[in-house]
Design an enzyme around this catalytic site. Structure first.
Site, mmCIF file in Angstrom:
data_model
loop_
_atom_site.group_PDB
_atom_site.id
_atom_site.type_symbol
_atom_site.label_atom_id
_atom_site.label_comp_id
_atom_site.label_asym_id
_atom_site.label_seq_id
_atom_site.Cartn_x
_atom_site.Cartn_y
_atom_site.Cartn_z
ATOM 1 C CD GLU A 82 -1.851 2.018 1.998
ATOM 2 O OE1 GLU A 82 -1.087 2.989 1.329
ATOM 3 O OE2 GLU A 82 -2.158 2.142 3.210
ATOM 4 C CB CYS B 181 -1.372 6.669 2.288
ATOM 5 S SG CYS B 181 -2.443 5.691 3.377
HETATM 6 P P1 NDP Z 1 9.456 4.002 3.425
HETATM 7 O O1 NDP Z 1 8.908 3.554 2.295
HETATM 8 O O2 NDP Z 1 11.002 4.470 3.156
HETATM 9 O O3 NDP Z 1 9.745 3.390 4.739
HETATM 10 C C1 NDP Z 1 8.325 2.493 5.045
HETATM 11 C C2 NDP Z 1 8.814 1.253 5.825
HETATM 12 O O4 NDP Z 1 9.693 0.636 5.065
HETATM 13 C C3 NDP Z 1 9.571 1.642 7.016
HETATM 14 O O5 NDP Z 1 9.188 0.839 8.389
HETATM 15 C C4 NDP Z 1 10.845 1.482 6.627
HETATM 16 O O6 NDP Z 1 11.866 1.046 7.804
HETATM 17 C C5 NDP Z 1 10.693 0.189 5.743
HETATM 18 N N1 NDP Z 1 11.870 -0.323 4.932
HETATM 19 C C6 NDP Z 1 12.484 0.824 4.110
HETATM 20 N N2 NDP Z 1 13.306 0.101 3.398
HETATM 21 C C7 NDP Z 1 13.696 -1.053 3.653
HETATM 22 C C8 NDP Z 1 13.926 -2.231 3.397
HETATM 23 N N3 NDP Z 1 14.753 -2.361 2.539
HETATM 24 N N4 NDP Z 1 13.508 -3.601 3.972
HETATM 25 C C9 NDP Z 1 12.873 -3.600 4.929
HETATM 26 N N5 NDP Z 1 11.965 -2.323 5.402
HETATM 27 C C10 NDP Z 1 12.302 -1.255 4.691
HETATM 28 O O7 NDP Z 1 8.638 5.213 3.756
HETATM 29 P P2 NDP Z 1 8.933 6.493 4.761
HETATM 30 O O8 NDP Z 1 8.285 6.281 6.110
HETATM 31 O O9 NDP Z 1 10.445 6.949 4.950
HETATM 32 O O10 NDP Z 1 8.451 7.668 4.102
HETATM 33 C C11 NDP Z 1 8.727 8.197 2.852
HETATM 34 C C12 NDP Z 1 7.861 8.640 1.905
HETATM 35 O O11 NDP Z 1 6.962 7.414 1.786
HETATM 36 C C13 NDP Z 1 7.016 9.678 2.431
HETATM 37 O O12 NDP Z 1 7.510 11.056 2.155
HETATM 38 C C14 NDP Z 1 5.701 9.495 1.541
HETATM 39 O O13 NDP Z 1 5.665 9.993 0.264
HETATM 40 C C15 NDP Z 1 5.571 8.031 1.363
HETATM 41 N N6 NDP Z 1 4.662 7.473 2.526
HETATM 42 C C16 NDP Z 1 3.521 6.633 2.056
HETATM 43 C C17 NDP Z 1 2.620 6.122 3.014
HETATM 44 C C18 NDP Z 1 1.370 5.384 2.542
HETATM 45 O O14 NDP Z 1 0.781 5.256 3.636
HETATM 46 N N7 NDP Z 1 1.322 4.830 1.531
HETATM 47 C C19 NDP Z 1 2.830 6.376 4.648
HETATM 48 C C20 NDP Z 1 3.957 6.889 4.609
HETATM 49 C C21 NDP Z 1 5.030 7.407 3.831
HETATM 50 P P3 NDP Z 1 13.369 1.762 7.949
HETATM 51 O O15 NDP Z 1 13.120 3.223 7.906
HETATM 52 O O16 NDP Z 1 14.014 1.360 9.315
HETATM 53 O O17 NDP Z 1 14.047 1.100 6.934
#
Ligand code: NDP
Length: 680
Positions: free
Chosen positions: A256, A295
Site C-alpha cells: 500500500e 496516504c
Molecule cells: P519508506 O518506504 O522509506 O519506509 C516505510 C517502511 O519501510 C519503514 O518501516 C521503513 O523502515 C521500511 N523499509 C524501508 N526500506 C526497507 C527495506 N529495504 N527492507 C525492509 N524495510 C524497509 O517510507 P517513509 O516512512 O520513510 O516515508 C517516505 C515517503 O513514503 C513519504 O514521504 C511518503 O511519500 C511515503 N509514505 C507513504 C505512506 C502510505 O501510507 N502509503 C505512508 C508514509 C509514507 P526503515 O526506515 O527502518 O528501513
C-alpha cells in the site's frame, strides 16, 4: 536514553548498541533510541512458525475473534496514555483519535465479522458447493486454511497504531501470528502499543512480535507460508517486491504505497450549493488532518474551469484560519510533520511541483505564526495550496508532497475529469462531489479501474459520510499501480489474504466430514426425536425431518390469494395464466409452497428452537400446480454455537419436492436454537 526493546521469541530484548535517537516532532527533544543490533529476526520468524502458529490454529475463528474484542476493549481503556505519546509524533488530539481509535475500531470490526461471517471452526468454507457429476457423487468445494507462517508487517511512520492493528486483526482471525516492524520515526508509540498488548496477556503468547529498528536480514528468512504486508513509499515497495528471497519463495506480498488521490467537484456545483461547500471543507480537512501525511489525502483537486477561482479563494479563506503549533494544545488545528527530514522532503517535492504550479497559500521556507511552538525546533510547515492552470503538465500527477499540500486544477467536462483522474496511474481513493447522477456515473465508471475506493459526496449523504480519507475495515484499502497494487481489509477478504484457498474434490460424505457442513447428497439421519426438539449440543449436522406429502388444492391457492392480497394473475386468472409461457395454467404461489413446507417440517411444541430469523438462497425451481403433492426434507446444515450466549445458530437445508421427485423450492432456513447448558 536506552534504546527501545523489541519483543521477539517470547521475551523483551534490548539491542546491544546505543541506537539512533528519535525526536519529538514538535519540540525536537529526544524521545527514544532505536536499534536492532544483536537481535535475531530469523529466530523470531522460526518461533512464530513453530511455537505460536500451532497454538493459534487450534482456536476456532470465533475464539480468535472473541479475543480480539477483549483486546480492543483493553486498548480502549488505555487510549489516553497512547494519545499523550501520540502528541510527540506531531499529532493533534483529532489526529491521534484517527490513528488510535481508528485502529481499535478495526479490531472491534474484525471481531464482529469473524463471529458473524465465519464458522466456529478452523476450516473456512469458501463459496457454494460446485456440482461436478451427473449423479451427485463427486462435488467440488473451496476451503481456506491458515498459512503456517508469520504475517510480517512493515509499516509507515504516519499511523503508528492504526497501521499495525489494521494488519494484525485479519491475520489474527485467520490464525497467523504477526511480526510488526514499525517505521523508526514513530516506533516508540507502536512500542507502547505492543507493550500494552503483551502485558494484557489476552492474546496467546507470541501472537504479536515487535522488531524495533532496521529489519536486517528479516526478508531473507521469509518462506512461502509467510506474508509480507508493506505500507510506505512506492520506491520501497518496488524494492521489497523485487527482493530476491521474496521472489524466489513466492512470498505473498501486499503493498500500500503513496498515491496521488483526487477529488472532483461536479459541474452541478455553484458557489452557494451544498456540494461546493462540501468540496472545500473536505479538501481543507484532507490537507490538514495528520498535517497531510495520509496516504489517502487529496493531492489533486479537479474543479470545473469556471469555478476554479472561486474554489481557490474559498479554500484559501479556510486555510487562513488553520492554527498550526503544539499538537497537544487544544487550540491547534494542525500539528507538525514527523521529523525535519520529512519537512525537507516536502520542500523538495514542493519545488518540483512549482515547475508547473503556483503557490496560492502557505510557504514552507519562511517562519510563520505558531501556537506554543518554536519553528526552529519542530518540523512545522503551513498548509500549502497550489494552483495549476494547465492540468496537462506532468508534475501534479506525478509528484507527491507528503504533507499539507494539494493542487487545484481546472477541467473542461466529465470526460476530461476522468482522463485527469486516471493520470495518477493508480490511487487508493478518489472522490466525486456532485449531486448529478449522470456526471457521477461517468466519472465513477471511467475512473474506477484506477482506484481502490471511490467516495460520492453530496447533500444526500454528507451528514453520515465517513469522508474521503478514512479507510474502513469493511471496505477495500489499496489501489492499483502507483498505489502499490495491493488490497487490505475489505472485510473477510483481508482474513482470506492470510489463508490458502484449496479446491477440494470429493464425495458428499467426505466433504461433510471435512467441512462440518452438510453437503447435498451426503447421509441424512432421521431419528425418532424431531430435530426441533434437540438442544444445540445434541443436534448433529445431517439430522433431518421429512414432512408431507400434502396436496396443494385450487381452494388453497384461492384462499391464499384472498388472505394475503397477492392476487397476481398466475394464481387467480385461469386464462391469463394459461397464456403465461412458463406456467401454462394456474400455479400455486411460491410463498404458499414455502408456508406449507414450514407447516410440514415444524414441531409445534415449545422447545429449544427459539426463532426463525430468515431464509437464504430461496429459489423456486419447478411450478406447483393445483393437485400436486409436496414433501419437504429439512436437514441440519451448519451448527454454530455463539460464545457467551445461551443459544446458537442453525442453518437448515430445505428441499421441497413434488410427487415426481422434482425440487420445486430449495432454500436455507436460519434458526436460533437454545443450548442445554448455557454456560458452554
Ligand atoms: P519508506 O518506504 O522509506 O519506509 C516505510 C517502511 O519501510 C519503514 O518501516 C521503513 O523502515 C521500511 N523499509 C524501508 N526500506 C526497507 C527495506 N529495504 N527492507 C525492509 N524495510 C524497509 O517510507 P517513509 O516512512 O520513510 O516515508 C517516505 C515517503 O513514503 C513519504 O514521504 C511518503 O511519500 C511515503 N509514505 C507513504 C505512506 C502510505 O501510507 N502509503 C505512508 C508514509 C509514507 P526503515 O526506515 O527502518 O528501513
Amino acid at each position: 536514553m536506552e534504546p527501545l526493546r523489541s519483543y521477539l521469541a517470547g521475551r523483551w530484548q534490548r539491542p546491544d548498541a546505543a541506537g539512533t535517537p528519535l525526536h519529538d516532532a514538535a519540540t525536537g527533544q529526544e524521545v527514544a533510541r532505536i536499534s536492532t543490533s544483536g537481535l535475531d529476526p530469523a529466530a523470531a520468524l522460526a518461533y512464530g512458525r513453530e511455537s505460536v502458529g500451532p497454538a493459534l490454529r487450534e482456536l476456532t475463528f470465533h475464539q480468535r475473534a472473541a479475543l480480539l474484542k477483549t483486546l480492543a476493549s483493553h486498548l480502549r481503556e488505555h487510549r489516553h496514555e497512547l494519545y499523550s505519546l501520540s502528541a510527540r509524533t506531531g499529532a493533534t488530539k483529532g489526529d491521534s483519535k484517527f490513528d488510535i481509535d481508528g485502529g481499535i475500531g478495526v479490531l472491534f470490526s474484525y471481531s464482529s465479522k469473524g463471529r458473524r461471517e465465519m464458522p466456529d471452526d478452523t476450516v473456512y468454507v469458501d463459496g457454494a458447493t460446485e456440482p461436478l457429476s451427473k449423479q451427485g457423487t463427486f462435488l467440488g468445494q473451496h476451503i481456506a486454511t491458515p498459512l503456517r507462517g508469520v504475517a510480517v508487517q512493515i509499516n509507515a511512520f504516519n499511523f503508528p497504531v492504526w497501521g499495525p492493528l489494521e494488519k494484525l486483526a485479519p491475520a489474527f482471525v485467520a490464525g497467523m501470528p504477526t511480526l510488526i516492524k514499525p517505521a523508526p520515526q514513530t516506533a516508540y508509540l507502536t512500542h507502547r502499543l505492543v507493550e500494552l498488548i503483551v502485558e494484557s496477556g489476552i492474546l496467546p503468547e507470541g501472537s504479536v512480535q515487535l522488531l524495533c529498528g532496521d529489519p536486517g536480514d528479516l526478508l531473507d528468512h521469509l518462506t512461502e507460508q509467510d506474508t509480507l504486508s508493506f505500507t510506505g513509499s512506492a520506491a520501497t515497495a518496488r524494492r521489497l517486491r523485487a527482493h530476491d528471497n521474496v521472489v524466489r519463495r513466492g512470498v505473498r506480498f501486499n503493498a500500500e504505497a503513496d498515491s496521488l488521490n483526487c477529488s472532483i467537484l461536479g459541474p452541478d456545483a455553484t458557489p452557494d450549493s451544498p456540494e461546493f461547500e462540501l468540496f472545500v471543507r473536505e479538501l481543507v480537512t484532507e490537507m490538514t488532518v495528520k498535517a497531510g501525511q495520509k496516504c489517502t489525502a487529496v493531492r489533486r483537486a479537479f474543479v470545473p474551469a469556471e469555478l476554479a477561482d472561486e474554489v481557490t479563494e474559498a479554500v484559501r479563506r479556510r486555510l487562513a484560519d488553520i492554527k498550526v503549533g503544539d499538537p497537544s494544545s487544544g487550540e491547534v488545528d494542525m500539528g507538525a510533520l514527523a521529523d525535519p527530514e520529512q519537512r525537507e522532503e516536502v520542500r523538495r517535492s514542493l519545488k518540483a511541483l512549482l515547475e508547473s504550479c503556483r503557490l496560492v497559500h502557505g510557504d514552507p521556507n519562511t517562519p510563520f505564526e505558531l501556537v506554543d511552538a518554536d519553528y526552529e525546533q519542530g518540523a512545522f510547515v503551513p498548509p500549502m495550496l497550489l494552483r495549476c492552470d494547465d492540468p496537462e503538465l506532468p508534475q501534479p500527477h506525478e509528484v507527491e508532497a507528503f504533507g499539507p499540500v494539494s493542487t487545484i486544477m481546472p477541467y473542461r467536462d466529465a470526460e476530461h475529469a476522468v482522463e485527469l483522474a486516471r493520470r495518477g496511474h493508480g490511487s487508493l481513493v478518489g472522490s466525486v462531489v456532485s449531486a448529478d447522477p449522470d456526471f457521477v456515473r461517468t466519472v465513477v465508471t471511467g475512473a474506477a479501474s484506477q482506484h481502490g475506493r471511490m467516495l460520492v459526496l453530496n447533500r444526500h449523504d454528507s451528514a453520515e459520510s465517513t469522508g474521503h480519507g478514512s479507510p474502513l475495515p469493511q471496505l477495500a484499502h489499496g489501489g492499483p499501480g502507483r498505489a502499490g497494487g495491493g488490497e487490505e481489509m475489505a472485510g473477510l477478504r483481508g482474513v482470506l489474504h492470510h489463508m490458502q484457498r484449496t479446491a477440494v474434490q470429493a464425495d458428499p460424505d467426505t466433504l461433510t466430514s471435512l467441512t462440518r457442513q452438510w453437503m447435498p447428497g451426503s447421509a441424512r439421519e432421521t431419528t425418532a426425536v424431531h430435530p426441533f426438539r434437540k438442544h444445540l449440543e445434541r443436534l448433529r449436522v445431517g439430522d433431518s425431518v421429512v414432512g408431507g406429502p400434502r396436496t396443494v388444492t385450487r381452494e388453497d391457492v384461492r384462499r391464499f390469494a384472498e388472505f394475503t392480497g397477492d392476487e397476481f394473475y398466475a394464481h387467480t386468472d385461469e386464462e391469463a395464466a394459461a397464456a403465461n409461457p412458463f406456467f401454462g395454467g394456474l400455479v400455486a404461489h411460491g410463498y404458499l409452497v414455502v408456508s406449507f413446507a414450514a407447516g410440514l417440517f415444524v414441531a409445534p411444541e415449545s422447545g429449544p428452537v427459539l426463532a426463525n430469523y430468515g431464509l437464504e438462497n430461496l429459489r423456486f425451481l419447478t411450478p406447483t400446480y393445483p393437485g400436486d403433492e409436496i414433501t419437504v426434507t429439512l436437514t441440519a446444515k451448519r451448527i454454530t454455537p455463539r460464545h457467551n450466549a445461551d443459544y446458537g445458530e442453525v442453518r437448515w437445508d430445505a428441499d421441497v419436492t413434488n410427487q415426481d421427485g422434482e425440487s420445486v423450492a430449495k432454500y436455507d432456513v436460519l434458526t436460533l436454537v437454545a443450548k442445554e447448558n448455557p454456560s458452554e
